[in-house]
Design a protein around this motif. Structure first.
Motif, PDB file in Angstrom:
ATOM      1  N   LYS A  37     -54.655  25.317  -4.026  1.00 56.65           N
ATOM      2  CA  LYS A  37     -54.031  24.979  -2.748  1.00 56.65           C
ATOM      3  C   LYS A  37     -54.455  25.918  -1.622  1.00 56.65           C
ATOM      4  O   LYS A  37     -54.229  25.627  -0.464  1.00 56.65           O
ATOM      5  N   GLY A  40     -59.837  25.866   1.435  1.00 54.43           N
ATOM      6  CA  GLY A  40     -59.989  25.089   2.660  1.00 54.43           C
ATOM      7  C   GLY A  40     -61.147  24.124   2.553  1.00 54.43           C
ATOM      8  O   GLY A  40     -61.048  22.964   2.923  1.00 54.43           O
ATOM      9  N   TYR A  41     -62.276  24.598   2.041  1.00 59.90           N
ATOM     10  CA  TYR A  41     -63.455  23.767   1.843  1.00 59.90           C
ATOM     11  C   TYR A  41     -64.414  24.495   0.912  1.00 59.90           C
ATOM     12  O   TYR A  41     -64.270  25.698   0.677  1.00 59.90           O
ATOM     13  N   PHE A  54     -61.697  34.616   2.417  1.00 66.02           N
ATOM     14  CA  PHE A  54     -60.388  33.986   2.377  1.00 66.02           C
ATOM     15  C   PHE A  54     -59.467  34.815   3.258  1.00 66.02           C
ATOM     16  O   PHE A  54     -59.534  36.032   3.268  1.00 66.02           O
TER      17      PHE A  54
END
Length: 57
Positions: A37, A40-41, A54
């Motif tokens: 979760k 993002g990509y 991150f």
């Protein structure tokens, strides 16, 4: 990672579908563990090495 693009894609898809962690090993043998979760990509199958970072919003 030295894993194939298909292998990485499947690992990410499974982790996202099951709300698990994504577990990979980079080309230096280091383990990378990311909560699905928090992803993002992902750039998969690129010839160019990309830095990965991150952060919190």
């Amino acid at each position: 990672t030295e894993e194939s693009a298909d292998s990485v894609g499947k690992a990410i898809a499974q982790a996202v579908a099951n709300d698990e962690t994504i577990n990979l090993t980079d080309d230096k043998g280091r383990h990378i563990i990311v909560p699905a979760k928090a992803l993002g990509y992902a750039i998969i199958g690129s010839e160019t090495k990309h830095a990965v970072g991150f952060g919190a919003l």
